[in-house]
Scaffold this active site. Sequence first.
Site, short mmCIF file in Angstrom:
data_model
loop_
_atom_site.label_atom_id
_atom_site.label_comp_id
_atom_site.label_asym_id
_atom_site.label_seq_id
_atom_site.Cartn_x
_atom_site.Cartn_y
_atom_site.Cartn_z
N HIS A 163 0.81 -1.21 0.00
CA HIS A 163 0.00 0.00 0.00
C HIS A 163 0.85 1.27 0.00
O HIS A 163 0.32 2.38 0.12
CB HIS A 163 -0.92 -0.02 1.23
CG HIS A 163 -2.11 0.86 1.14
ND1 HIS A 163 -2.38 1.86 2.05
CD2 HIS A 163 -3.13 0.91 0.24
CE1 HIS A 163 -3.49 2.48 1.73
NE2 HIS A 163 -3.98 1.92 0.64
N LYS B 245 3.08 4.56 -1.05
CA LYS B 245 3.14 5.56 -2.12
C LYS B 245 4.43 6.34 -1.92
O LYS B 245 4.48 7.33 -1.18
CB LYS B 245 1.93 6.51 -2.08
CG LYS B 245 0.61 5.86 -2.48
CD LYS B 245 -0.11 5.29 -1.28
CE LYS B 245 -1.50 4.77 -1.67
NZ LYS B 245 -2.15 4.10 -0.53
N ASP C 239 17.20 10.35 -7.49
CA ASP C 239 18.63 10.67 -7.39
C ASP C 239 19.14 10.69 -5.95
O ASP C 239 20.18 11.30 -5.67
CB ASP C 239 18.93 12.02 -8.06
CG ASP C 239 18.79 11.95 -9.57
OD1 ASP C 239 18.82 10.82 -10.12
OD2 ASP C 239 18.63 13.01 -10.20
N HIS D 223 -9.40 10.87 1.59
CA HIS D 223 -8.43 9.78 1.42
C HIS D 223 -7.17 10.02 2.24
O HIS D 223 -6.24 9.23 2.20
CB HIS D 223 -8.08 9.62 -0.07
CG HIS D 223 -7.43 8.32 -0.41
ND1 HIS D 223 -6.08 8.20 -0.67
CD2 HIS D 223 -7.94 7.07 -0.53
CE1 HIS D 223 -5.79 6.94 -0.95
NE2 HIS D 223 -6.90 6.23 -0.87
N LYS E 206 -4.33 10.51 5.25
CA LYS E 206 -3.87 9.75 6.42
C LYS E 206 -2.85 10.63 7.14
O LYS E 206 -1.63 10.43 7.06
CB LYS E 206 -3.22 8.43 6.01
CG LYS E 206 -4.10 7.52 5.12
CD LYS E 206 -3.79 7.70 3.68
CE LYS E 206 -4.43 6.67 2.77
NZ LYS E 206 -5.83 6.46 2.88
N ASP F 246 -0.27 18.87 19.17
CA ASP F 246 0.32 20.02 19.86
C ASP F 246 1.14 20.93 18.95
O ASP F 246 2.05 21.63 19.43
CB ASP F 246 1.20 19.54 21.02
CG ASP F 246 0.38 18.98 22.17
OD1 ASP F 246 -0.84 19.23 22.22
OD2 ASP F 246 0.96 18.28 23.02
#
Length: 402
Positions: free
Chosen positions: A113, A115, A120, A296, A298, A303
Site C-alpha cells: 500500500h 506511495k 537521485d 483519502h 492519512k 500540539d
Amino acid sequence: MNSHWIPGNHFKLLENGEGYYPRVFEVIAAAEREVLLETFILFDDKVGRQLQQALLAAAGRGAEVHVLIDGWGSPDLPESFTQPLLDAGVRLRSFEPVQRLFGARINLLRRMHNKLVVVDGERAFVGGINYSEDHLTESHPQGKQDYAVEVEGPLVGQIQAFCRANVLAPQPTRGQWIQRWRADLEDDSSQGAEDNGAVAAFVTRDNHLHRTDIERHYRAAVRSAQRRVLIANAYFFPGYRLLRDLRRAARRGVQVDLVLQGHPDQPWVKRATELLYRHLLRAGVNIFEYNERPLHGKVAVVDDTWATVGSSNLDPTSLSLNLEANVVVRDVEFARHLRERIDHLMAESCERIQPTPTGQLHSAWIAVRSMVVFHLLRRFPVWAAKVTVREPRVVVMHSKTP
C-alpha cells in the site's frame, strides 16, 4: 520501532493531485541517475499517462528507473501502457499479481500500500496519493482529498535504502527486504545532517518484524499530548489501545478532534466507523465528518509539534495486514501548516457529529452490537494472517519486443 530519528530535513506539504502531480512529475522527468517509485494504484488514464511520460524522460536521460506496483491495486495496465516503459529500460515489477475468480479480484489481503518516490537520492515523496484521475479534485466529481510531502535532507537516504531493498532482487521475500534495508541503515545515513531542519523518522509496517510501528508512533504522540490531537483519516477503525489512548487524552482535557469520511467512496467504511462514535463522544472526543467529497488522507498533528503523513489508515488492513509507509515529523513550522490546512477543511466542509440521546434498551443494544462487530473486525487480521501464510511474490514484467 524501526525508526531512526534524523535532524536536518525539510518538508513541503502537497495537497491533492493538483498540488502533488505537477511537482512529482517535474522531479521525476529531471532525474539524472535513479528513480525509485512504489504505488498501490497506477491507472492508464490522464494522470497515469503523465507519469509514464515523466518516467520515459528520466529513462531517456540515462537514469535507472524502477517501478513497483501492487498487483491488486493496479490489475489492468494494458500492454500499450507498459510496453513503451519496458522498451525504454524501465524495470517494472508487480507485488503479488492479481488473482481472479469469475472476474473478481480475490487476493485482497496483505497488499503493498506504499506511495513512495525517491529521485537521485536527493528528494523523496511520501503520502497517500495514488496515480489516478480520481485524485484530481477539480476534474473528477469524486476527486479525493489527500496529502503527501516532498522531503529533502538526510531522511531521503533511509527512504532510498528501503525502496532499493524492495526492487533490487527480482523476487525477494519480505524478510530479505527488511534485512537489506536494516543493513543499509547501519551505514549511518544521518551523516552530514544539519541542525537547522526538522527532526523526522521514516516508519514502515510489515508482517514480520515491524507489525505495529506506525500504530505505536500514533499512540506515543497521543499519550504525550498536552493541548490538542488532530487526526484526519479516511478509514478509521483502530484497535482498542489507540481508542483507549484517545479517550484518556480527551478526559484529561486534551482537545481531541477526528476528521472522518462523511461521503466515503466505500459506504461500508462509514457504517463500521459509526459503531465507534458513541464510545468516543461519551469520552469527549470531537468527531467531524468531511462531506465535500471522499476523504483519502492519512495525516495527524499533535500540539503543533508532531505530525505524520503517509499511506497508513487507522483500520485493520493498514494496521495489521498491508505494507505501509509514513513519515513522522517533529517540527513546529510543518506541524502548524498541516494543522491549519486541516482546520480549514473542518471549517469549510465538515459537519460536527453531536451525541444523540437514546433510551436505555436502545443504548444497551447499540453497545452490544458495537462490541460484537468491533471484536470481529479487530480479530479479522489475525484470522487472515493464518490463511495467507505464503510469502508475497514480486513478479518482474518483461518486454514482449523480440
